[in-house]
Each structure stands twice: as structure tokens, then as C-alpha cells.
Design a protein around this motif. Structure first.
Motif, mmCIF file in Angstrom:
data_model
loop_
_atom_site.group_PDB
_atom_site.id
_atom_site.type_symbol
_atom_site.label_atom_id
_atom_site.label_comp_id
_atom_site.label_asym_id
_atom_site.label_seq_id
_atom_site.Cartn_x
_atom_site.Cartn_y
_atom_site.Cartn_z
ATOM 1 N N ARG A 174 1.766 8.553 -6.931
ATOM 2 C CA ARG A 174 2.263 9.939 -6.911
ATOM 3 C C ARG A 174 3.294 10.151 -8.014
ATOM 4 N N LEU A 175 4.162 9.145 -8.232
ATOM 5 C CA LEU A 175 5.159 9.267 -9.310
ATOM 6 C C LEU A 175 4.480 9.301 -10.683
ATOM 7 N N GLU A 195 0.824 -1.197 0.000
ATOM 8 C CA GLU A 195 0.000 0.000 0.000
ATOM 9 C C GLU A 195 0.857 1.244 0.000
ATOM 10 N N SER A 196 1.911 1.194 0.798
ATOM 11 C CA SER A 196 2.826 2.336 0.860
ATOM 12 C C SER A 196 3.540 2.550 -0.462
ATOM 13 N N VAL A 197 3.993 1.429 -1.076
ATOM 14 C CA VAL A 197 4.701 1.538 -2.361
ATOM 15 C C VAL A 197 3.761 2.013 -3.462
ATOM 16 N N SER A 198 2.524 1.444 -3.499
ATOM 17 C CA SER A 198 1.586 1.833 -4.544
ATOM 18 C C SER A 198 1.215 3.305 -4.436
ATOM 19 N N ALA A 199 1.119 3.814 -3.220
ATOM 20 C CA ALA A 199 0.831 5.242 -3.050
ATOM 21 C C ALA A 199 1.954 6.080 -3.645
ATOM 22 N N LYS A 200 3.186 5.646 -3.415
ATOM 23 C CA LYS A 200 4.326 6.366 -3.995
ATOM 24 C C LYS A 200 4.317 6.251 -5.517
#
Length: 777
Positions: free
Chosen positions: A90-91, A82-87
């Protein structure tokens, strides 16, 4: 409810009730004991299962521990994902914004470059370059340009000026390109026409470009077609194709329009590819012009080939033939080329040979149009598969089908097809009547010329119908063929058969026909009788060989139809099969005609001649002793006399009848011989030696008839053979070896009923059969 509660509820105030209650307690105790015994019997199994459950508990504790650890790892992984997908989101958002910003910058740069370049290109009359700048400008998002100008302070004026410049340049370029295109059309500069045709889509004028270019092509094709039409006869004469002059001109017209589509399809796909309807728009415009050119051609065709006049002649001839009631015999005058007027005199009929070439030319014209339709559909199919989105493909195809269906060309082909069917039917019917009227028979031949001539004409008509590439036209011609065969042809075959075979031995019907002929034509001479006999046999053979021809015809047609129309719908296939079935029905009619003729031979030839021959059987005694038997065998026996007579009768027909008709005659003869011989047998009595002689005679007769034909006549001799077997019995007790009513399997081969067996055995009353105790059935 417990047992104690049940007992407390019972009434035990009397001894009888106490005994009843005790009995119930005993029964309940017995049931409980049975259940306890059943449970104790399963003690080992239950203990084993409990032991297994105990061992499994340790494993379950381990699984529970591992599951808890796995759950913790999954939770941690999900949180990390979840944390990676949010980043990543954003990218991706940042990348999209950067790309949009970059696109804005490129649009601004291109906008200024295009605004500067388009003015210069227009001034230098470099229309390709100016169109390229305009195409780039039109590809930009105008709203995005406005937002970009708003976001960049101080630049809104320059952006608006650039947009204004390009908009003005676009309108100016569109006017200039249209003007230059018209000038190129007037000067007939094909290179310039193609140059500006390719520029139209760059400036957003797809529809205008297609319309102008298609109109130009139509003008060129129209002038070319008019010139060729004026010189059509001269061109055809030079090419030795006068009979196909208009078919060749029609082919040239259709080829010109098809070539335009074929040559310009790559150009349209390359320059107009974004406009999915460009090619279909061109096809619609070209088709309208094609309709006009074909209409002009068909007007000349109808005028020079006198189609209306010839159609009128055909209709008048058909009406007069129908009014006269016309069979082949009554229309003999018409078949020779003229018909009688009501007021007297005669009027020339249309000669079928005069319209043969016209019919051939019409079939070629119709076939060329069908080929043109298939070619256009195939080119359009290739185009939509490469340049049109899948969701729009069906819409384009439906539009094409509508254009072709509503085109004047399709209507004109329907009219010319109806003309073809009218002329083809007249040609076929008149040619068949002429073939019947000119029927000739050469000595030594079993059939006359009529059969080959008629089926050649019919086969020619059907094959010509196939060349039209029209299923409906083919079906109509096949139906006309069936009607022609079932009408004029069958009537011509039946006419001499109805008059009968003048053999000298005639029944009442034959006598009546002979009297009528004598009254009308005078005395029937021997030469006339011979000619009637020959004609009867020839027409009988004609009917027989026609059944073979018609079978070959429909089998050949099935193959040729499959090759001509490889992709037919179920409805079309059913229609074709229905038409071919009509030919099979005609075959059955011809077979019935053959059967009718054979029955005429039976009544006029076989029955009258067999009667006196069979009567000779009554002159021979069958109550014989040894000396009489020897004397009978030493002289001419009945069967020898009879076979000689039969052989003479059959030989008189063997060379005159076709193989199948001859075999049918032998079969009918065998049937009639058995019937009349059985009647004769019933009129005399037999002894043992007489029955033996009869059995020998029947065997000899059966051997002769079997050798006289390729068909099996053994089944026809079965009944008479069984009669001879009965009369040849030595003792009545032998009957059970041949005839046993109790055995149904053996009785299935016997053709004699019990009463008939009794009747024939009574013919042996002259000897030991005078008392027959075994015949109590």
C-alpha cells in the motif's frame, strides 16, 4: 497354507504314503528348527536394538514438542510478514501515485514553460534553446498530458493550447533547421553544418540529420577525391612514388572516409545515442559514395596502367604456350621474350619486369581495402557495445556485414584480385622460365644459378600474396607455386638426368641415347661429354638442394601465414594447410628425381666399373697353405687393389656432388659391391685360410666404406659379413654359436636363409667340411 492344512490334504491311506508324509514332516521340522536357531543366535543383537529404540523414544518426544513450538512461531511470523507486506504494498502504491502526480505537475509546469519559451526562442532565432524546449516536449507522454488535463477541471483549454503551440513550433523548427542546414551547406560553413547537425536529434529528426550530414560529407569527399585524382601523377612524382601513385590515392580516399567515421562517432554517440542505427546509417551512405570514388580511381588505374591490354597479352601468351605443349626446352624461344606466329615472324611477349611494379601496386591497394574493412568493423563494434542494447547488437553487425558484402568496393576488389592472380602467375612462370633459360654454372660450385633464382622468385610471389591480406589469394598463389615447381622446374631438372651420365661404360639404354645424339649432332667429342657430365651432376645437386629449399619455404610460409592471419576459421586453416601440403608433394617429387638420377649413376657408372674389378677377385686363390698365405699378404692383395679403385671412383665425384648426394652414391656403391662380391664368392672354393683371408678382406672393405660416408653402411655389409663368418669357421660345430634356427631372437639379425647357409658352407668341401653332419636342417 498352514502345516495342518497341508497334512489334511495329503492322502495317507497306505503305509507307503504314511511313511512319505512322515518324512516330509521331519524335513519341515528340521527347517523350522534351523530358522529358530538362527533367530536365537540374533537374540543379543535384537535386544540391543530394542534397547536403543527405547532410549530414542524419549528424545523423539522432546523433538516433537520442539517442532510444535517452532511451527507455531513460523505461523505467527508468516502472519506478521503478510500483514507488513500488505502495508508495504500500500505504501509503494501510494509512493508511485505520488510520484506520478509529481511528474504530472512537473510536466504541466514544463509544458507551459516550453510553450512560452519556444515561441520566444524561435523569434530570437535561438535554435538550440527552441530545440531544447521541443526535446522536452517530445519526451512527455501525450496521453498522460491529456488525462492530466481531464483530471484538472478548468485547465484543459490551457493544456491543449500549450500542446498545440509546441506542435506547431516543432514543425516550424524542423523546417527552419533543415533550411538553415541547407544554407550552411551551400555556403560551405562547416561550423554551422555541425551546429545544425547536433540540433536534428533534439527535434526528433535523427534519420534526416544523418542523411543530410552524410550527404554533405560525401560532397566534400567527392570534390577532394576528384581533385587529388587529377593531380595523382604530379603528387606521386613529387613524392617519388610514381609506381604506387594509385595505391596512394586509394589509401587517401579510404583514410578520408575512415576519418569521417572516427571523428563523428563521438558526436553521434552523444547526440544520436538513443537511435541505435544512426552510425550504421551513416556508414551505409558513406560506403555508397566510397564505392563511387574507388570505381573512378580504378577506371583511371586500368586506363593508365593498361591493365586490360596487359591482361590480354598474358592470356594470349598462356594460350600459345599451352597450344605448343610447352616444356622448358620447347619454350626456350618464348622465354627469351617472343613467340612464333603461325604465319611466320614473331610477336613480342609481355616482359615480366613490366608488370612487376603493377603487381606490387595491386597488392598494396588490396591490402589497404582489407585494412579499411577491418577498421570500420572495429569502430562499429565499439559503438554497439557502448550505445546499443544487447538484443540489437547482432542485428546491427549483420546489417554492417551485408552492407560491406554487397558493396561495389568488395566486388571491385574481387576483380582486382583476379587480375592480380593472373599477372602474378604470368610473372612467376615467365620469370622461372627465364631463370631456367639463363641458368649458369661456375666451376667449383656444386649447384647452378637456377635454384637460387627460381626460389627467390617463388618466395617473392608468396610473400607478395600475403601482403594482399587475402586468404583465397594467398592459397591461389601457393597452388601456382606448387604447379610451377612440379611442371617447368622439375622438367628442367629431369631433362639432363633422362639423357644419362656418359661415363664410357653404358648399358643398352645409355647406348641408345648416345647413338641418337651422335646421329643428330655428329660425333660426341670429349669436351661435349665433359659438359654433359657436369650438367648431369649439377642438375642432380640442384634437385637435392631444392628439397632443402622447399622444406625451408613451407616452414617459413607457415610462420608468416600465422603472423599475417592470426585469427582464421577452421575452414580457412584447413584451406591453408591443404595448399602447404601441395608444396610437400613437390618435395616428394624432387626426392624421386634425385633417386632417379642416382639410379642413372648406378647403371652407367657403378655397375660397369665394378664388374671388372670384382672379376679380379676370381684371379686370387682362396685354397691357401701357410706359405701361400704369407706370399699373398706380402704382395698386393685383392682388397688393396679394390679399395684403391673404389677410392679413385669416389674421389672423382666427391667434389662434384652435394654432401647428401655423395652419401647416397656411397650407399648405392656399398649395395652394389655386396651384390657383385657375393656372386663372385659363389664361383670359387675356400679352405680355412682362404676363409680367414675373405673375412679380413670384408672387414677392410667395410671399414673403408664406413669411413667414406656420414651415413651408416653397416647394414648393407651385414649379409657379406655373415658369409665371410661362415667361411671362416674352424669347425662345423662352431656354426651353432652364430646360427641357430631354434633361437628366433638370435636369428632375427641374420640375413641368410637355411638354403643359403648350406650353399655357402659347401664352398668349404675341400677340407674337413667335406662331411657336415651338423647341417641336417
Amino acid at each position: 497354507m498352514s502345516v495342518v492344512d497341508q497334512l489334511s490334504a495329503l492322502d495317507i491311506s497306505t503305509n507307503g504314503q504314511v511313511d512319505e508324509t512322515l518324512q516330509r514332516i521331519v524335513e519341515e521340522e528340521a527347517k523350522v528348527n534351523e530358522k529358530l536357531e538362527a533367530l536365537l543366535a540374533k537374540q543379543c543383537q535384537i535386544e540391543a536394538k530394542m534397547s536403543g529404540i527405547g532410549r530414542s523414544l524419549t528424545l523423539l518426544h522432546t523433538v516433537d514438542s520442539d517442532s510444535s513450538k517452532l511451527n507455531a512461531q513460523i505461523v505467527n511470523t508468516a502472519q506478521l510478514a503478510e500483514s507488513v507486506s500488505a502495508k508495504v504494498r500500500r505504501l509503494d502504491l501510494a509512493r508511485c501515485r505520488a510520484s506520478e502526480c509529481q511528474q504530472r505537475v512537473h510536466d504541466l509546469i514544463d509544458l507551459h514553460l516550453c510553450s512560452q519559451g519556444v515561441v520566444k526562442a524561435i523569434g530570437e532565432e535561438d535554435y538550440e534553446k527552441s530545440a531544447t524546449h521541443i526535446a522536452r516536449f517530445l519526451a512527455m507522454d501525450q496521453q498522460l498530458l491529456q488525462r492530466t488535463a481531464d483530471d484538472v477541471q478548468g485547465s484543459i483549454t490551457s493544456v491543449s493550447d500549450a500542446v498545440k503551440t509546441l506542435e506547431d513550433a516543432t514543425e516550424k523548427t524542423r523546417v527552419l533547421i533543415a533550411k538553415r542546414f541547407d544554407e550552411a551547406v551551400k555556403s560551405d560553413d562547416l561550423a554551422s553544418v555541425e551546429r545544425f547537425f547536433k540540433i536534428f536529434p533534439l527535434i526528433g529528426c535523427h534519420r534526416i540529420g544523418i542523411e543530410k550530414f552524410s550527404t554533405y560529407i560525401c560532397q566534400k569527399l567527392s570534390s577532394k577525391a576528384q581533385k587529388e585524382l587529377r593531380n595523382a601523377q604530379d603528387i606521386a612524382k613529387a613524392e617519388s612514388r610514381l609506381q604506387l601513385a594509385y595505391a596512394d590515392r586509394l589509401t587517401a580516399i579510404l583514410e578520408n572516409f575512415a576519418r569521417v567515421v572516427e571523428v563523428n562517432q563521438p558526436i553521434i554517440e552523444a547526440f544520436y545515442g538513443q537511435a541505435s542505427a544512426s552510425l550504421i546509417d551513416m556508414v551505409a551512405i558513406l560506403q555508397h559514395e566510397c564505392d563511387a570514388e574507388v570505381k573512378n580511381l580504378l577506371m583511371e588505374f586500368n586506363k593508365n596502367r593498361q591493365i586490360q591490354y596487359r591482361s590480354k597479352q598474358v592470356n594470349e601468351s598462356t594460350q600459345r604456350s599451352a597450344a605448343s605443349g610447352g616444356s622448358a626446352g620447347s619454350n626456350s624461344i618464348q622465354a627469351l621474350g617472343h613467340y612464333r606466329k603461325p604465319s611466320g615472324g614473331s610477336v613480342d611477349k609481355l616482359n615480366p619486369k613490366e608488370i612487376d611494379a603493377i603487381i606490387a601496386e595491386i597488392t598494396v591497394m588490396h591490402a589497404r581495402v582489407e585494412l579499411y574493412f577491418r577498421f570500420m568493423r572495429r569502430r562499429l563494434q565499439v559503438h554497439i557495445e557502448t550505445c546499443v542494447a544487447e538484443k540489437e547488437q547482432m542485428e546491427i553487425i549483420e546489417r554492417y556485414e551485408k552492407i560491406m558484402k554487397n558493396s561495389d568496393l568488395r566486388r571491385q576488389m574481387q576483380e582486382i584480385l583476379s587480375t592480380y592472380l593472373l599477372l602474378e602467375r604470368y610473372f612467376m612462370e615467365e620469370s622461372v622460365l627465364k631463370a631456367i633459360g639463363l641458368d649458369a654454372y661456375e666451376p667449383g660450385q656444386q649447384c647452378s644459378s637456377m635454384v637460387d633464382d627460381v626460389f627467390f622468385i617463388l618466395r617473392k610471389s608468396i610473400r607478395r600474396a600475403l601482403t594482399t591480406q587475402s586468404i583465397n589469394g594467398t592459397c591461389a598463389v601457393i597452388n601456382n607455386v606448387a604447379a610451377c615447381l612440379d611442371g617447368d622446374f622439375v622438367a628442367a631438372l629431369k631433362a639432363p638426368l633422362k639423357n644419362g651420365y656418359p661415363s664410357g661404360y653404358i648399358d643398352l639404354a645409355q647406348a641408345y641415347n648416345a647413338i641418337q645424339t651422335t646421329l643428330q649432332q655428329g660425333k660426341l667429342h670429349s669436351s661435349d661429354a665433359d659438359r654433359v657430365r657436369s650438367n648431369f651432376l649439377v642438375q642432380l645437386n640442384n634437385a637435392d638442394i631444392s628439397t632443402e629449399y622447399i622444406e625451408t619455404l613451407w616452414q617459413t610460409m607457415e610462420q608468416e601465414i600465422g603472423g599475417t592471419f592470426p585469427q582464421t576459421s577452421p575452414v580457412e586453416r584447413q584451406l591453408l594447410d591443404s595448399c602447404l601440403t601441395e608444396l610437400k608433394a613437390v618435395r616428394d617429387t624432387l626426392k624421386a628425381t634425385v633417386d632417379f638420377g642416382m639410379q642413372q649413376l648406378r647403371s652407367s657408372v657403378i655397375k660397369p666399373r665394378l664388374n671388372p674389378w670384382i672379376n679380379q677377385f676370381l684371379n686370387y686363390s682362396h685354397n691357401l697353405n701357410e706359405e701361400e698365405l704369407a706370399a699373398y699378404e706380402a704382395g698386393e692383395t685383392f682388397v688393396q687393389f679394390f679399395i684403391v679403385q673404389l677410392d679413385g671412383l669416389l674421389n672423382s665425384f666427391k667434389s662434384s656432388l652435394s654432401p647428401r648426394n655423395y652419401d647416397a652414391l656411397v650407399s648405392i656403391l656399398a649395395t652394389e659391391v655386396t651384390i657383385q662380391l657375393e656372386r663372385a664368392i659363389k664361383k670359387i672354393s675356400f679352405n680355412r685360410l682362404g676363409g680367414l683371408v675373405l673375412d679380413q678382406e670384408v672387414r677392410a672393405l667395410g671399414s673403408y666404406l664406413t669411413g667414406a660416408t656420414s651415413w651408416s653402411v653397416r647394414d648393407k655389409m651385414t649379409r657379406i659379413s655373415q658369409i665371410a663368418t661362415l667361411l671362416n669357421l674352424d669347425k662345423i660345430s662352431e656354426l651353432s654359436e652364430y646360427w641357430s634356427p631354434e633361437n628366433n631372437k638370435e636369428m632375427s639379425t641374420w640375413h641368410l636363409t637355411p638354403n643359403e647357409v648350406r650353399t655357402f658352407l659347401t664352398l668349404r668341401l675341400v677340407d674337413q667340411f667335406i662331411h657336415f653332419p651338423y647341417l641336417n636342417f
